[in-house]
Design a protein around this motif. Sequence first.
Motif, PDB file in Angstrom:
ATOM      1  N   GLN A  45       0.829  -1.210   0.000  1.00 13.97           N
ATOM      2  CA  GLN A  45       0.000   0.000   0.000  1.00 13.97           C
ATOM      3  C   GLN A  45       0.861   1.257   0.000  1.00 13.97           C
ATOM      4  N   LYS A  46       1.989   1.230   0.688  1.00 16.54           N
ATOM      5  CA  LYS A  46       2.894   2.373   0.650  1.00 16.54           C
ATOM      6  C   LYS A  46       3.430   2.588  -0.759  1.00 16.54           C
ATOM      7  N   ASN A  47       3.739   1.520  -1.455  1.00 16.32           N
ATOM      8  CA  ASN A  47       4.210   1.652  -2.838  1.00 16.32           C
ATOM      9  C   ASN A  47       3.118   2.215  -3.743  1.00 16.32           C
ATOM     10  N   GLN A  48       1.864   1.820  -3.485  1.00 15.82           N
ATOM     11  CA  GLN A  48       0.765   2.326  -4.289  1.00 15.82           C
ATOM     12  C   GLN A  48       0.592   3.831  -4.119  1.00 15.82           C
ATOM     13  N   GLN A  49       0.962   4.331  -2.963  1.00 13.77           N
ATOM     14  CA  GLN A  49       0.860   5.764  -2.719  1.00 13.77           C
ATOM     15  C   GLN A  49       1.791   6.545  -3.646  1.00 13.77           C
ATOM     16  N   LYS A  50       2.906   5.938  -4.036  1.00 14.87           N
ATOM     17  CA  LYS A  50       3.825   6.586  -4.970  1.00 14.87           C
ATOM     18  C   LYS A  50       3.158   6.822  -6.323  1.00 14.87           C
ATOM     19  N   VAL A  51       2.278   5.904  -6.713  1.00 18.11           N
ATOM     20  CA  VAL A  51       1.556   6.070  -7.984  1.00 18.11           C
ATOM     21  C   VAL A  51       0.617   7.267  -7.902  1.00 18.11           C
TER      22      VAL A  51
END
Length: 446
Positions: A45-51
Amino acid sequence: MKNWTLLTLFLLAGTKAVLAQDTIPITFDEAIAIGLEQNLDYATQKNQQKVLTMSRVNARLRHLPSVNINTNLNRQVGQQFQQVEGQLIVTNQINDILSSGLSARIPVFHGFQRLHETKAAGFFEAAGEKALARAKEELSFTIAQQYLQVLLDEQLHAIATENLKNQKSQFAQIKGFVEAGLRTLSDQYNQQSEVARLETVALNAKVQWETDLWALAETLQFESNRLPLPEPVPLDQNHSEWLEMEPQEVYEQALLYRSDLKEQQLLEQGNQRLLAAAKGTMYPQLSAFFNYNTFFTSLDERTIGDQLLMVYPQRIFGFSLSIPVFNNFDNKTAVTRARVNRINQQLENTALERKIFQEVKLALENFKAAIQTRASTEMQLKAAQEAQKAISERFRLGVSNFVDLAQANEQLVTAQSDHVQAAYTLFFQKIILKYALGLLAEDLHP
């Protein structure tokens, strides 16, 4: 006796299997910190925030001109057409061509579509941050639940083991009474059966402890050959400032702190902007453009620099206007879809507000009930201890029978288990209250 031996060996084997693992002592706060750092779902989910962040940057940069450079290198073999002094000459030869160009396009007016899309992207990024904050709370909540369950399992296993030890000692005592003629053989067999039952109870408690320990290790993403060893937590959690407030006041506080509610509100604002952007597609679209093209041909004897920079450069610039007349209802469909998304988001906001009210109310009531339950189990434990001592003494003197003794022992063990469970339940109920209020991520020290 043979069954006792087999069960005891099985229990010891299970204990050795756990001890054979590489155990790592961790505190409550360390467990939450490790989970937030290593848990797979939270990291995803943290990586998705980068998107979402990059989408917001992309939406802002779309207000600037889009610029592209294109270059082509090709060879023509065969007939070549050249115009010389008003005549068209056809020759059959090889022609090497190098062409290059630069194009730029900038929106002038698109019905404020890109402006609304930019604001929507900002709302969605902020909503993602709130979702990430709630995911942090949810993970902390899960780790706390599993951590406390392991500690409770350990205590229940200790109670079962201690009870088994006491009942074995009592069996040896009854066996001696039978040999001395002070007790009947039926008392010995009844106690023997009770010991066998308690060995199974202790074994099941051990298996449950180990199972929950592995579940905690999986949540914390420990290596396959390592297990966490949770350290005890302070169980004096019988006070909270929220108990002094009315449920409606606590609910209003939850509306201010709950990050998932803020997420839904931001999503609603973002969908409102997308609806405005969809309506913008129904307006005329005006853009400005600039194109620069040049080329080099081997049929021209002049140098490549002269051809590319002096002879063949071409500049084209102007405006492009597009007026939607009939697009098979594509625009209207986009507007309808955006409007429905906004309405659905409003419904989700309303449903979440109701859910928060229920969660806060139940958390408050359960916390109050947990305080009362712990006080009751303390009295229950003291009474059971005194009753067991008295009946054990009467049984030793031959005044009381085996049934009374077995009931007293069972009531004592039940009281011990209930007291331990009440203590951990009270600790966890305070965590649940913080989770319902949206304060668990801010205060990870229950």
